[in-house]
Design an enzyme around this catalytic site. Structure first.
Site, PDB file in Angstrom:
ATOM      1  N   ARG B  50     -35.052  28.638  36.619  1.00 46.25           N
ATOM      2  CA  ARG B  50     -36.427  29.109  36.443  1.00 46.25           C
ATOM      3  C   ARG B  50     -36.849  29.026  34.978  1.00 46.25           C
ATOM      4  O   ARG B  50     -37.927  28.514  34.649  1.00 46.25           O
ATOM      5  CB  ARG B  50     -36.542  30.560  36.951  1.00 46.25           C
ATOM      6  CG  ARG B  50     -37.832  31.256  36.536  1.00 46.25           C
ATOM      7  CD  ARG B  50     -37.975  32.655  37.141  1.00 46.25           C
ATOM      8  NE  ARG B  50     -36.852  33.561  36.913  1.00 46.25           N
ATOM      9  CZ  ARG B  50     -36.590  34.164  35.750  1.00 46.25           C
ATOM     10  NH1 ARG B  50     -37.329  33.938  34.684  1.00 46.25           N
ATOM     11  NH2 ARG B  50     -35.563  35.007  35.654  1.00 46.25           N
ATOM     12  N   ARG B 224       3.516  40.007  21.798  1.00 50.06           N
ATOM     13  CA  ARG B 224       4.828  39.431  22.068  1.00 50.06           C
ATOM     14  C   ARG B 224       5.888  40.436  21.619  1.00 50.06           C
ATOM     15  O   ARG B 224       5.612  41.360  20.838  1.00 50.06           O
ATOM     16  CB  ARG B 224       4.995  38.114  21.315  1.00 50.06           C
ATOM     17  CG  ARG B 224       4.186  36.994  21.922  1.00 50.06           C
ATOM     18  CD  ARG B 224       4.225  35.770  21.066  1.00 50.06           C
ATOM     19  NE  ARG B 224       5.548  35.144  21.037  1.00 50.06           N
ATOM     20  CZ  ARG B 224       5.864  34.133  20.230  1.00 50.06           C
ATOM     21  NH1 ARG B 224       4.956  33.662  19.372  1.00 50.06           N
ATOM     22  NH2 ARG B 224       7.057  33.602  20.265  1.00 50.06           N
ATOM     23  N   HIS B 225       7.093  40.285  22.121  1.00 52.80           N
ATOM     24  CA  HIS B 225       8.245  41.041  21.622  1.00 52.80           C
ATOM     25  C   HIS B 225       8.360  40.815  20.118  1.00 52.80           C
ATOM     26  O   HIS B 225       7.852  39.819  19.580  1.00 52.80           O
ATOM     27  CB  HIS B 225       9.506  40.542  22.314  1.00 52.80           C
ATOM     28  CG  HIS B 225       9.644  39.053  22.229  1.00 52.80           C
ATOM     29  ND1 HIS B 225      10.132  38.401  21.108  1.00 52.80           N
ATOM     30  CD2 HIS B 225       9.302  38.065  23.097  1.00 52.80           C
ATOM     31  CE1 HIS B 225      10.101  37.097  21.303  1.00 52.80           C
ATOM     32  NE2 HIS B 225       9.597  36.861  22.512  1.00 52.80           N
ATOM     33  N   ASN B 231      14.498  33.339  18.136  1.00 53.32           N
ATOM     34  CA  ASN B 231      13.360  32.891  17.325  1.00 53.32           C
ATOM     35  C   ASN B 231      13.862  32.432  15.957  1.00 53.32           C
ATOM     36  O   ASN B 231      13.473  31.373  15.455  1.00 53.32           O
ATOM     37  CB  ASN B 231      12.342  34.016  17.108  1.00 53.32           C
ATOM     38  CG  ASN B 231      11.536  34.375  18.342  1.00 53.32           C
ATOM     39  OD1 ASN B 231      11.119  35.513  18.510  1.00 53.32           O
ATOM     40  ND2 ASN B 231      11.320  33.408  19.238  1.00 53.32           N
ATOM     41  N   ARG B 275      14.418  41.458  24.840  1.00 55.85           N
ATOM     42  CA  ARG B 275      13.569  41.517  23.646  1.00 55.85           C
ATOM     43  C   ARG B 275      12.246  42.243  23.878  1.00 55.85           C
ATOM     44  O   ARG B 275      11.713  42.853  22.954  1.00 55.85           O
ATOM     45  CB  ARG B 275      13.352  40.113  23.083  1.00 55.85           C
ATOM     46  CG  ARG B 275      12.807  39.059  24.048  1.00 55.85           C
ATOM     47  CD  ARG B 275      13.059  37.672  23.428  1.00 55.85           C
ATOM     48  NE  ARG B 275      12.469  36.533  24.136  1.00 55.85           N
ATOM     49  CZ  ARG B 275      13.023  35.909  25.179  1.00 55.85           C
ATOM     50  NH1 ARG B 275      14.169  36.345  25.679  1.00 55.85           N
ATOM     51  NH2 ARG B 275      12.440  34.849  25.722  1.00 55.85           N
ATOM     52  N   GLU B 295       9.694  35.107  30.511  1.00 57.33           N
ATOM     53  CA  GLU B 295       9.200  33.897  29.854  1.00 57.33           C
ATOM     54  C   GLU B 295       9.335  32.670  30.760  1.00 57.33           C
ATOM     55  O   GLU B 295      10.188  32.624  31.661  1.00 57.33           O
ATOM     56  CB  GLU B 295       9.978  33.675  28.550  1.00 57.33           C
ATOM     57  CG  GLU B 295       9.550  32.481  27.707  1.00 57.33           C
ATOM     58  CD  GLU B 295       8.064  32.410  27.329  1.00 57.33           C
ATOM     59  OE1 GLU B 295       7.214  32.656  28.208  1.00 57.33           O
ATOM     60  OE2 GLU B 295       7.760  32.090  26.170  1.00 57.33           O
ATOM     61  N   HIS B 360       5.776  37.423  26.419  1.00 56.61           N
ATOM     62  CA  HIS B 360       6.335  36.241  25.767  1.00 56.61           C
ATOM     63  C   HIS B 360       5.197  35.248  25.508  1.00 56.61           C
ATOM     64  O   HIS B 360       4.120  35.352  26.091  1.00 56.61           O
ATOM     65  CB  HIS B 360       7.393  35.611  26.672  1.00 56.61           C
ATOM     66  CG  HIS B 360       8.475  36.567  27.054  1.00 56.61           C
ATOM     67  ND1 HIS B 360       9.638  36.686  26.344  1.00 56.61           N
ATOM     68  CD2 HIS B 360       8.556  37.480  28.057  1.00 56.61           C
ATOM     69  CE1 HIS B 360      10.403  37.614  26.896  1.00 56.61           C
ATOM     70  NE2 HIS B 360       9.765  38.119  27.949  1.00 56.61           N
TER      71      HIS B 360
END
Lengths: 454, 454
Positions: B50, B224-225, B231, B275, B295, B360
């Site tokens: 419209r 995240r953890h 890591n 974790r 994860e 994760h």
């Protein structure tokens, strides 16, 4: 560290409906579903209390509202069931009770709500409302005439008595409309559904489950994949091809299905692993590969033989024998995990008509246990042999089962339940307290959200 | 071998309701949910047609049913939207269209049903019915005054104009009651829900999703953890402990949450991996560990560094870079698999109030993409850094976002999207046709059951 919250939810599903509306069918289905999920559930059927207290085989005059002695005895039965239900909640840590009775007046429902609320029990009313005479007559014929009230009675006499019983209840029946009650009303076997004031997670799951049920006749066929190369080598897991004998089985399968199914439509589900997809190759039906049907993940033990596992992880091996349902492979899954992963599959399965599932040993054990009402402790030992099709026909109060063995040899992958635990007492204790490497998760499988509890 | 059945289902969700009843909110939510699941979905909003055809900022007199020119122009807008929707189904392989307009009369709904049925498009009507003035005024204030029709207008003038517009529609509004239509009617923001003639799997999913929505304000926190030992070593997957810096983050987290949440209640979800559970240790709220939050499973690559994967499985590595959403690790999962596994989590998440998810990288990317409406191809590259809390506040037409970075160093685990594919043309082709080891599954994520299709 604070632990997982333990649920203090207590829920009573209170059935509402005239006789012959499928209340007992619904009660049983919901009960089996919740038990399968690990939620402590029990049905309290007022008819059973009545028969126990006042004898079976009352004719319809017993249910005439002008029969004061009948009225009194029915009230007594109803109250006995409620008292027993409350006792069960308090003394046996019940989570969900299903109260199976007509509960056909506003007054009666208000009374039940008050009694249960005082005990801190939430109430979900489940009404089955039906004015479709064809559905009702079908239900009477299929179910009611084999009920304990009519054993060994002439079917026509029984049907006519049952219809008179319905008519007694109809006089005072009030369909559920109370705005402040939590309820689901299913009209004409689910063609319309009304949901009022549903709040909790568990309530919402039960409602969704009920929405997915249908009562059309159908067959559920289950088969493991044909024998695989890993089966031959005694290895677990992996993604191996079929053995020559497994390929033979895959070749024979279409004919076997055709023999029993006829020309009807069928849907085939497989996992995403080669051995189930190969087994489905000759089947000329719509197919769907579902990741959720993949075999139990054995984590670090994937691809090993049981002998290798016993040698490499002796404690784990013993733990698994000790509590196979809860044992979680390092980096993998437990049977409990698999049940959780299969829950959406079961929901979807309830919607299907004729279906063939080509799966794996642990997966089919879980699905079979759902339909056949196996306890968690027995589930991991259900026999699902290779080269065998299992046919389940859901009926009102359970499933009929047939097994078709195909005449092609295959290895036997079944490991019976060990008679005695090989675990030391200390190891058992550690395992139960979660101190060992393999976490034991005894919380209910459904993630019940704490803030939605009473 | 017969292939997966491709769906030939086409479904139009046709909204019904007076202005200010949340139709556009519902349309957007359903659209985002289905798109996230990989189902090709689009909203057709008649108001937009419209404004495009006849200019923005029409006052309420335009909507007066006695204004014949307005009536004509509104009809033209509605028909343009329908024509465009049908074109989209036919030319762009649409699966679910959402037709967002008032559709307030029986006649109008019957007309839409006829037009769409001819095109072999199934119709699900979704009515939002509300007589609770408080809910309506709230919606008008929060949403409507920022609509394109009222930009830069005095809020009181706008509100009064909008209420006049509602009143024009009210004159001829007929709530949905047609027994032969497939519909869901949500009354007073879902306190009662009526479902009629819902048959298909997709319809049933949409209905269940709608039942789980609420519009209470709330915040979704994601983290995240803390940094893990893996890591630090650049390894993926595994079940390692937190690094010393990760433990520091876990220590700081409760204070950070408290600062932004205040004294409100919170629920904490973690995965079942060490974790995330360690990261949640200092948080004094109810907690739930969910396997579905674990994860992405890297299969045979679990525990490797990206360098090791590139060396050991160079083709796989290139495949993953080429189509990261669909790439499935050997013996593991793809992002697509993870979305499917998270679907019940999203359903449950919609029911929650304030919540913190400690998860994760891949898992939070999928959840974030759902709320922030990311495309599948961009989803695996969303930045979810370590030691950062993301706060999402769902609003009517999307989510507001804040990020709180904690001042503790952590490794950067983000790998940007490669600019050019390292795959040879042939390998790309093979991958797309499923000839290589890594199956690419481009079927829609929801397992749509063939026999429930039109």
């Amino acid at each position: 560290m604070s632990q997982h919250t333990t649920s203090n939810l207590r829920l009573a599903c209170v059935m509402v409906g005239l006789p012959g509306r499928g209340k007992t069918y619904i009660s049983q289905k919901v009960c089996r579903y919740l038990q399968w999920l690990g939620i402590h559930t029990k049905v309290f059927n007022v008819g059973n209390y009545r028969r126990k207290l006042f004898g079976a085989k009352q004719d319809h005059l017993f249910f005439d509202p002008s029969n004061t002695s009948g009225l009194h005895q029915r009230k007594e039965s109803a109250n006995a069931a409620i008292a027993d239900m409350i006792r069960w909640f308090n003394q046996e840590d019940g989570i969900v009770a299903i109260y199976d009775a007509t509960n056909s007046t506003k007054q009666r429902r208000r009374h039940i709500l008050e009694v249960l609320s005082k005990e801190n029990i939430q109430v979900l009313f489940i009404e089955s409302f039906c004015e479709d005479e064809a559905i009702i007559m079908d239900n009477i014929k299929q179910v009611k005439l084999s009920s304990p009230d009519y054993v060994n009675m002439n079917p026509e006499v029984a049907a006519s008595d049952f219809i008179s019983r319905i008519n007694h209840y109809k006089l005072q029946y009030e369909t559920i409309q109370e705005q402040d009650l939590t309820y689901i009303k299913m009209i004409n076997a689910g063609s319309q559904v009304i949901i009022n004031m549903i709040r909790g997670y568990l309530e919402s799951r039960i409602v969704y489950y009920l929405m997915n049920l249908h009562t059309q006749p159908r067959k559920i066929y289950m088969s493991r994949h044909g024998e695989s190369m890993f089966n031959l080598q005694g290895k677990i897991g992996g993604d191996s091809e079929l053995s020559p004998r497994g390929l033979l089985y895959a070749k024979k399968l279409p004919e076997l299905i055709k023999t029993h199914l006829g020309d009807k439509q069928l849907v085939v589900w497989t996992s995403t692993l080669k051995r189930t997809i190969q087994t489905s190759q000759g089947l000329n039906y719509p197919k769907l590969s579902r990741k959720a049907l993949d075999e139990l993940d054995a984590g670090v033990c994937d691809g090993m033989t049981y002998e290798e596992i016993e040698e490499k992880y002796p404690e784990d091996y013993a733990c698994r024998d000790d509590d196979k349902f809860n044992y979680r492979y390092r980096g993998g899954e437990s049977y409990r995990d698999v049940v959780l992963r299969l829950e959406p599959v079961i929901m979807d399965l309830e919607r299907q008509r004729d279906i063939l599932i080509i799966g794996h040993q642990a997966i089919l054990r879980c699905i079979y246990a759902y339909f056949m009402n196996y306890k968690h402790e027995d589930l991991p030992y259900i026999k699902i042999p290779l080269h065998t099709v299992i046919e389940l026909s859901p009926k009102a109060y359970g499933c009929e089962e047939k097994r078709y063995k195909v005449d092609i040899d295959a290895v036997d992958t079944h490991r019976p339940k060990p008679v005695k635990s090989k675990l030391s007492k200390q190891a058992q204790q550690e395992m139960k307290s979660g101190a060992s490497g393999q976490k034991i998760n005894n919380s209910p499988i459904l993630p019940i959200s704490p803030q939605f509890m009473a």
